[in-house]
Design a protein around this motif. Sequence first.
Motif, short mmCIF file in Angstrom:
data_model
loop_
_atom_site.label_atom_id
_atom_site.label_comp_id
_atom_site.label_asym_id
_atom_site.label_seq_id
_atom_site.Cartn_x
_atom_site.Cartn_y
_atom_site.Cartn_z
N LYS A 54 6.23 -30.93 -24.50
CA LYS A 54 5.12 -30.41 -23.69
C LYS A 54 4.33 -29.35 -24.44
O LYS A 54 3.12 -29.42 -24.54
CB LYS A 54 5.63 -29.78 -22.39
CG LYS A 54 6.57 -30.61 -21.57
CD LYS A 54 7.04 -29.82 -20.36
CE LYS A 54 7.74 -28.53 -20.70
NZ LYS A 54 9.13 -28.57 -21.02
N SER A 55 5.07 -28.37 -24.96
CA SER A 55 4.39 -27.27 -25.63
C SER A 55 3.66 -27.77 -26.87
O SER A 55 2.55 -27.33 -27.16
CB SER A 55 5.39 -26.18 -26.02
OG SER A 55 5.88 -25.56 -24.87
N THR A 56 4.28 -28.71 -27.57
CA THR A 56 3.64 -29.28 -28.75
C THR A 56 2.32 -29.93 -28.36
O THR A 56 1.29 -29.73 -29.00
CB THR A 56 4.56 -30.33 -29.40
OG1 THR A 56 5.82 -29.73 -29.66
CG2 THR A 56 3.97 -30.85 -30.69
N LEU A 57 2.35 -30.69 -27.28
CA LEU A 57 1.15 -31.37 -26.82
C LEU A 57 0.05 -30.35 -26.48
O LEU A 57 -1.10 -30.50 -26.89
CB LEU A 57 1.48 -32.21 -25.57
CG LEU A 57 0.37 -33.12 -25.07
CD1 LEU A 57 0.11 -34.24 -26.05
CD2 LEU A 57 0.71 -33.69 -23.69
N MET A 58 0.45 -29.30 -25.77
CA MET A 58 -0.54 -28.30 -25.36
C MET A 58 -1.05 -27.52 -26.56
O MET A 58 -2.21 -27.14 -26.62
CB MET A 58 0.08 -27.36 -24.32
CG MET A 58 0.24 -28.01 -22.96
SD MET A 58 -1.31 -28.65 -22.31
CE MET A 58 -1.08 -30.39 -22.45
N ASN A 59 -0.17 -27.27 -27.51
CA ASN A 59 -0.61 -26.54 -28.70
C ASN A 59 -1.63 -27.35 -29.50
O ASN A 59 -2.46 -26.78 -30.21
CB ASN A 59 0.60 -26.18 -29.58
CG ASN A 59 1.36 -24.99 -29.02
OD1 ASN A 59 0.79 -24.17 -28.30
ND2 ASN A 59 2.63 -24.89 -29.35
N LEU A 64 -3.61 -25.19 -32.03
CA LEU A 64 -2.63 -24.52 -32.89
C LEU A 64 -1.99 -25.49 -33.87
O LEU A 64 -1.61 -25.12 -34.96
CB LEU A 64 -1.54 -23.84 -32.04
CG LEU A 64 -2.04 -22.65 -31.20
CD1 LEU A 64 -0.94 -22.15 -30.27
CD2 LEU A 64 -2.53 -21.52 -32.08
N TYR A 65 -1.85 -26.74 -33.46
CA TYR A 65 -1.42 -27.80 -34.37
C TYR A 65 -2.51 -28.86 -34.35
O TYR A 65 -3.23 -28.98 -33.37
CB TYR A 65 -0.14 -28.50 -33.89
CG TYR A 65 1.06 -27.65 -33.69
CD1 TYR A 65 1.34 -26.58 -34.53
CD2 TYR A 65 1.96 -27.94 -32.66
CE1 TYR A 65 2.48 -25.82 -34.34
CE2 TYR A 65 3.09 -27.18 -32.46
CZ TYR A 65 3.35 -26.12 -33.31
OH TYR A 65 4.46 -25.37 -33.12
N ILE A 174 -4.60 -23.58 -19.33
CA ILE A 174 -3.24 -24.09 -19.51
C ILE A 174 -2.28 -22.96 -19.18
O ILE A 174 -2.34 -21.89 -19.78
CB ILE A 174 -3.01 -24.54 -20.96
CG1 ILE A 174 -4.11 -25.52 -21.40
CG2 ILE A 174 -1.63 -25.15 -21.11
CD1 ILE A 174 -4.14 -25.77 -22.89
N PHE A 175 -1.40 -23.18 -18.23
CA PHE A 175 -0.38 -22.19 -17.90
C PHE A 175 0.96 -22.72 -18.40
O PHE A 175 1.47 -23.71 -17.90
CB PHE A 175 -0.29 -21.99 -16.38
CG PHE A 175 -1.41 -21.17 -15.81
CD1 PHE A 175 -2.62 -21.76 -15.49
CD2 PHE A 175 -1.26 -19.81 -15.58
CE1 PHE A 175 -3.66 -21.00 -14.96
CE2 PHE A 175 -2.29 -19.05 -15.05
CZ PHE A 175 -3.50 -19.64 -14.75
N ASP A 176 1.51 -22.04 -19.39
CA ASP A 176 2.78 -22.50 -19.96
C ASP A 176 3.93 -21.76 -19.28
O ASP A 176 4.21 -20.61 -19.59
CB ASP A 176 2.78 -22.25 -21.47
CG ASP A 176 3.94 -22.95 -22.16
OD1 ASP A 176 4.75 -23.58 -21.47
OD2 ASP A 176 4.02 -22.85 -23.40
N GLU A 177 4.56 -22.41 -18.33
CA GLU A 177 5.66 -21.84 -17.55
C GLU A 177 5.36 -20.44 -17.04
O GLU A 177 6.08 -19.49 -17.32
CB GLU A 177 6.95 -21.84 -18.37
CG GLU A 177 7.42 -23.25 -18.64
CD GLU A 177 8.61 -23.28 -19.56
OE1 GLU A 177 9.37 -22.31 -19.54
OE2 GLU A 177 8.78 -24.27 -20.27
N PRO A 178 4.29 -20.31 -16.26
CA PRO A 178 3.86 -18.97 -15.86
C PRO A 178 4.77 -18.31 -14.84
O PRO A 178 4.81 -17.09 -14.76
CB PRO A 178 2.47 -19.23 -15.25
CG PRO A 178 2.56 -20.61 -14.71
CD PRO A 178 3.45 -21.35 -15.66
N THR A 179 5.51 -19.08 -14.06
CA THR A 179 6.26 -18.46 -12.98
C THR A 179 7.66 -18.05 -13.40
O THR A 179 8.40 -17.46 -12.63
CB THR A 179 6.39 -19.42 -11.77
OG1 THR A 179 7.09 -20.59 -12.22
CG2 THR A 179 5.04 -19.82 -11.24
N ALA A 180 8.00 -18.33 -14.66
CA ALA A 180 9.36 -18.04 -15.11
C ALA A 180 9.72 -16.57 -14.94
O ALA A 180 10.88 -16.23 -14.79
CB ALA A 180 9.51 -18.45 -16.58
#
Lengths: 530, 352
Positions: A54-59, A64-65, A174-180
Amino acid sequence: MESNMKENIDYSSYAVVMKDIVKQFPSVLANDKVNFFVKKGAIHALVGENGAGKSTLMNQLYGLYSPNSGEIYINGEKCKIKGPKDAIKYGIGMVHQHFMLIDNQTVYENVVLGLEPKKGVFLNRKKAKKEVKNLSEKYGLQVDIDSKIEDISVGMQQRVEILKILYRGADILIFDEPTAVLTPQETDELFEVMKLLQARGKTIIFITHKLYEVMAITEKVTVMRLGKVTGEIDTKDTNPKQLATMMVGREVLLRVEKDAPKLGKKILSVSNLWVKDNRRLNAVKGVNLEIKAGEILGIAGVAGNGQTEFVEAITGLRKAEDGKIILNGIDITNFSPLQIREQGITHIPEDRIKRGLIEEYPVYYNMILGKHEEKPFSENGFLNSRFITDYSTKLVEKYDVRPRNINMLAGNLSGGNQQKMVVARELDNTPSQPKMAVISQPTRGLDIGAIEYIHKTIISMRDKGIGILLISMELDEIFSLSDRIIVFFEGETIGEVTPDEITREEIGLMMAGSKNVFHSTERGESDETK
Amino acid sequence: MKQNKLYAFLVPVISVIIALLIASVIILSVGKNPIEAYSIMIVGAFGGSEQIADTLVKMTPLLLTGLAVGFGFRAGIFNIGAEGQMTMGALLGAVVAMNIGSVPSVIAIPICIISGMIGGALWASIAGFLKAFTGAHEVITTIMLNWIAVNLSSFMVTGPLAVGSGTPKSPEIADSAKLPVVLKVQASEMSIAIFIAVVVAIIMYVYLEKTTSGYELKGVGFNPYAAEYGGISIKKSIIMTMAISGALAGMAGIVDILGVPPNRFVGELSGGRGFDGIAIALIGRNNPIGIIFAALLIAALRTGSNAMQVQAQIPDDIVSIIQGIVIFLVASERIVYSLMQLTKRKKGSAAA
C-alpha cells in the motif's frame, strides 16, 4: 478486472487512476500489476497487511518512487510524477505515517515551510500565523501554533501534518494510517474533517488497518495482499470479516481471548511521581500506581497527558523530579536506562523511529540493541556474530518480519515490520525473561494478522507472571488486553476502572477530563459504535 | 550486503578515474601530454625503492590522521582538531623521547608512542567533555584548540625547548626512541612507522565491526535517542570517541618525530596533515581499510607530483585539483551513483 481497458478510455471522472503499476525492489516485488481507481470526490479506503504494497503504491502516486512500469492519470490526464513537487502541482497531498516535520521549529513555521508568506526577504510571521490559525479553525484542527514540534504530542503532530497539506491546497489527500495515534474522540473529529473536505469536493485516499473505520467513513475499498489487488468493493456490500479474510488470506480472530489473571506479588509501585516535559513544565503530577505480577495495567488517555513522560521516567530516559519508583523492593528512581534494563524492565517505546531502532543498522544489529552487552550476544567485549545472526534469523521468522532478510537496514523496513522487529526484541526471553514490560503503542501501524500475534504474546507474557504496563491510544487495545485501566488526564490519574464495568464512551469521557463518569453518561455521546 | 560493499568500493575508484580524466583536460590545456604526465607521476611515486619509501613515509601520518577523523565520523563526531591533537601528541611524545635516556628501544619506543597518543587524547578530550556536558559543538571547540596548540608549540620551540640557532627546534630525541629503519636508499629512509599505522587501521576495523564498544559508538553516531534507550551512555560515548580520535592524531604526530629525521619537535610540524585527514577519511568513506588506500593515493599523488613538476614542468597544483575533484565526487556520491546507474541501464537496454 480492468485489465482489458483500451488506451483511450475516458478517465476524467476519476481523480486517480493507477494502471498496471509494477514496482520491483531489489529483494521484493512490491507492486505486481496493481490497478487502483479513485472516483472524484470519494473517500476511498486502501487496506492490506504490512508489506502488502500500500505504502509503496501511494509513494509512487506521491512521486517518492517511480514505477518500473504502468501509468498514472490524475483527473483524466496522463502524468509522470517525478517527485513530491510534481505531486503537489497535481494537487496531491500526503499525511505520512512517519511525520515529516522539523522538530525544533514551531507549528506554524512547519505548516508554511516552503510556501512562506514573505515581507521582503523575511518571513511574514504575522501573516503566517494568521493563515495557519484560520486554517486550523476552519477544519477543526485545534493546535497551539506557537509550540515547537518536539514539545507536542504525536497526535498534535499529525494535525500539523494535515494542516501542512491543506495549506498547500491539495485536492487529493492521502492519509496513511492517520488514526493509528488518535483517541476515539479524536478519530471522530478527524472523520468530521474528512467529511468536510469531501463536501468541498476533495478526494480522499484513506490507508488503514482498522476495518470498522473503513465501514464508518468510506464508499469504496481496495484490498491489497502481497503486492496485488485482491479486491475492489463498495463498502456497503461488505463487512469487516470479509475484508479481514481478503487481507490476510485466512480467517482472523478479531477478539482477544484470555483467562482471568493469576495475580502474584506486587512488582512495581510508583508513588507521588513528578516528571517535567521538554518545556520544563510539570507533565506528570504526583502519580501513584501499582502493578502485580501477572497483570496488565492499561493506561488510557489522550496523547499529551503525561503518559510519554511517565513511561520515560520509569524506563530511565527522563528524570523523575520527585517521588519513588520501586521494582521488586529496589528503589530504581533515576537509575540509568541500562541499570533499569538490568533490573528486568523491558520497554517498547511509543516512537519506534526515534527511540526504538537505529535505521542505519541492519536488522540483526537492531535485534540486540540494549542486550548487546549480555551473554551470549557478546563475550569479553566482542560481539558474537554467529549467535546474533542465528538469533535474528529465528526472531524474524517467529515474529513474521518481512522481508525475511536480517541484513536489510532497519530504515528500509515498512513501519509495521519495524514495529514487529522492536516487539520481537523486547518481548523475547533471551537472554533472560523480563520481570516487567513497559509497552507503549505496541500495535501502532500494524495489520490485523500481526496485532493478533502481538496481543497473544502479551497475554502469554502476563500468564507467565510478568507485570505489564500497557499504554495505548487504541482504546480497543486497552479494553481487550487490560485487567485494570487507569486514565491519565493532564498528568494525573483521573480514575481506575476495570474493562467490564465501563463502556468505550464512558472511558472516552474520562479521557476528556470527566471524573464522574457514572453520572455523566446520559448527557454523553450518541455514538452508536458498540 | 554484497552490493553495498561493492558500491562502497566503486564510488571512490570511479571518482579517482573521473578526476584523472578531468585533470588531463587541464594538462592538455597547458599544452602538455597527460599520458606522459601521469606515467612520470606513477614512476615518481612507485618507480623504485627510493620512490616507494618516499611515498610510504608521506603516507604514514596521513593514514593516522585519516583514521582519527574517520573514527570520529563513525561515531557522529566531526573532529576538525586532528591538526592540534597531532601537534600536542608530537609535543608530549617528543618531550618524553628527549628525556628517555638509554632505556632499550623495545621499551622506549612504546612509551614514547603511548605518550604521544595520550597527548592527543587529552587535547581532544577537552572538546569531548565540553560537548558531553555543555553541548558545545566540537567543530568550534576543536578549531579553537587547534590555534591554542599551534601557539603553544611555537612558544615551546622558541622558549623552553629551544636549542641551537636558526630555525626553532627542540633537542634531538634519544637514539633509543628512534624507530628502526627498514629501508634506506640514499637520502630516503623508511622506518617501521608505516607498518604500525597499518596495524592500527586493522585494529580500528576490528574494534568498530566486532566489539560491543564499537557497536555502541556507531549506534550513538546514527541515533543517539535509540542508543540512550538501548542503555548506552551518550556522554561516555562522546568522550571516548573524542579521546580515541585524538589518540590516533597524537600518534600521527609522535610517529613522525620518532621515525623521520631530524627527529626533533619543530613546532608547527603538521603542515596541514591534520586537515588532510578529513579529506582522506572522506575518500576512504570512514572505513579503516578504505582509509589505508585513500592515504596511499594522496601520498602517491604528492610524491609523484614532485617528479611531474621537475621532469615535465607541469605545476604540482594539478595534484590539488585531482584531490579536490575526488573529494567533491565522493562527497556528492549521488553523482557517481547516477553515472553507475546510467551505464547499467545502457547495458540493460543493449541486452534487451
